[in-house]
Design a protein around this motif. Structure first.
Motif, short mmCIF file in Angstrom:
data_model
loop_
_atom_site.label_atom_id
_atom_site.label_comp_id
_atom_site.label_asym_id
_atom_site.label_seq_id
_atom_site.Cartn_x
_atom_site.Cartn_y
_atom_site.Cartn_z
N CYS A 34 0.78 -1.29 -0.11
CA CYS A 34 0.04 0.10 0.06
C CYS A 34 0.95 1.21 -0.10
N PRO A 35 0.93 2.25 -1.03
CA PRO A 35 1.73 3.35 -1.23
C PRO A 35 1.13 4.36 0.01
N ILE A 36 2.13 4.96 0.33
CA ILE A 36 1.98 6.18 1.23
C ILE A 36 2.83 7.26 1.10
N SER A 37 2.49 8.35 1.47
CA SER A 37 3.39 9.62 1.38
C SER A 37 3.39 10.39 2.78
N PHE A 38 4.43 10.68 3.38
CA PHE A 38 4.53 11.43 4.58
C PHE A 38 5.81 12.45 4.35
N GLY A 39 5.50 13.51 5.12
CA GLY A 39 6.41 14.55 5.17
C GLY A 39 5.98 15.87 5.99
N THR A 40 6.58 16.93 5.49
CA THR A 40 6.04 18.35 6.08
C THR A 40 6.15 19.37 5.04
N ILE A 41 5.40 20.36 5.27
CA ILE A 41 5.34 21.48 4.47
C ILE A 41 5.59 22.79 5.46
N ALA A 42 6.66 23.68 5.15
CA ALA A 42 6.84 24.72 6.11
C ALA A 42 6.75 26.04 5.62
N MET A 43 6.20 27.01 6.14
CA MET A 43 6.10 28.27 5.47
C MET A 43 7.01 29.31 6.39
N PHE A 44 7.68 29.99 5.78
CA PHE A 44 8.34 31.04 6.68
C PHE A 44 7.27 32.16 6.83
N LEU A 45 7.20 32.90 8.12
CA LEU A 45 6.33 33.86 8.34
C LEU A 45 6.58 35.21 8.29
N GLY A 46 7.89 35.39 7.75
CA GLY A 46 8.67 36.69 7.50
C GLY A 46 8.33 37.76 8.67
N TYR A 131 13.90 25.09 7.23
CA TYR A 131 14.54 25.89 6.15
C TYR A 131 15.03 25.26 5.05
N PRO A 132 15.17 26.08 3.67
CA PRO A 132 15.43 25.44 2.55
C PRO A 132 16.96 24.98 2.33
N MET A 133 17.29 24.13 1.82
CA MET A 133 18.53 23.30 1.64
C MET A 133 19.37 24.52 0.99
N VAL A 140 8.84 33.86 2.04
CA VAL A 140 7.61 33.88 2.47
C VAL A 140 6.56 33.39 1.48
N LYS A 141 7.02 33.17 0.20
CA LYS A 141 6.29 32.90 -0.93
C LYS A 141 6.48 31.35 -1.35
N LYS A 142 7.65 30.92 -1.08
CA LYS A 142 7.84 29.60 -1.43
C LYS A 142 8.16 28.41 -0.11
N PRO A 143 7.22 27.63 0.02
CA PRO A 143 7.15 26.66 1.21
C PRO A 143 8.41 25.62 0.84
N VAL A 144 8.93 25.26 2.23
CA VAL A 144 9.87 24.14 2.11
C VAL A 144 9.05 22.88 2.25
N VAL A 145 9.17 22.12 1.29
CA VAL A 145 8.43 20.68 1.33
C VAL A 145 9.60 19.57 1.25
N TYR A 146 9.30 18.73 2.40
CA TYR A 146 10.17 17.43 2.44
C TYR A 146 9.01 16.22 2.61
N GLU A 147 8.91 15.78 1.42
CA GLU A 147 7.91 14.52 1.32
C GLU A 147 8.50 13.17 0.81
N LEU A 148 8.45 12.17 1.45
CA LEU A 148 8.93 10.89 0.96
C LEU A 148 7.62 10.03 0.53
N TYR A 149 8.09 9.09 -0.08
CA TYR A 149 7.20 8.16 -0.65
C TYR A 149 7.39 6.73 -0.31
N ASP A 150 6.55 5.88 0.44
CA ASP A 150 7.11 4.41 0.68
C ASP A 150 5.75 3.64 0.56
N GLU A 151 6.22 2.35 0.79
CA GLU A 151 4.84 1.36 0.60
C GLU A 151 5.06 0.49 1.90
N ILE A 152 3.68 0.42 2.67
CA ILE A 152 3.38 -0.53 3.46
C ILE A 152 3.21 -1.86 2.96
#
Length: 167
Positions: A34-46, A131-133, A140-152
């Motif tokens: 079963c495929p899943i995705s997990f991660g974070t989305i972060a937005m700088f508040l400026g 924080y961006p890599m 404040v306009k571009k979120p930092v997205v760190y998302e991974l795909y995996d399968e259970i």
């Protein structure tokens, strides 16, 4: 249940549901992936930021293309840094996510429970990345997205659970 360690197994990101892989003809040799995705989305508040809240972030578990995963996921428990009020958050229905404000990066724990209570939960540790890599400045306009795909992968699931996952 276990996470697929080497990316092998059934399916890919384009799949919408679990895949059955029968090694032999009997039900005792069934593997369900079963495929899943997990991660974070972060937005700088400026300019809206303060010392304790420089970012708004969301930690999530979902289908790779935002599909409904409740046919195999019963709940998700997120464990945040102990400095948060109520660091353990139990989410019983989608969206399986937690949104908070903060200033620092840390590792959060994710425990996924399944519709079949006889299946052992799966544990994941995932960093809250704010924080961006490559030392890029926060935006404040571009979120930092760190998302991974995996399968259970479920090995020899109960017949009722198997039927629900391959429908």
């Amino acid at each position: 249940a276990s996470l697929e360690e080497d990316g092998a197994g059934c399916g890919g990101k384009e799949e919408q549901a679990c895949s059955a892989q029968l090694i032999m003809a009997s039900m005792e040799d069934a593997l369900i992936s079963c495929p899943i995705s997990f991660g974070t989305i972060a937005m700088f508040l400026g300019k809206k930021a303060d010392d304790q809240a420089t970012h708004k972030w969301t930690l999530f578990v979902r289908g790779p293309n935002n599909e409904d995963i409740t046919y195999f996921v019963a709940k998700v428990v997120f464990t945040l840094h102990p400095s948060f009020a109520q660091p353990v958050r139990e989410i019983l229905q989608p969206p399986f996510e937690v949104t908070e404000f903060g200033w620092g990066e840390f590792e959060a724990s994710i425990r996924i429970f399944f519709q079949d209570p006889n299946e052992r939960p799966v544990d994941i540790v995932h960093p809250i990345r704010l924080y961006p890599m490559n030392n890029q400045p926060p935006s404040v306009k571009k979120p930092v997205v760190y998302e991974l795909y995996d399968e259970i992968v479920f090995t020899n699931p109960a017949p009722e659970f198997y039927d629900v996952m391959v429908r």
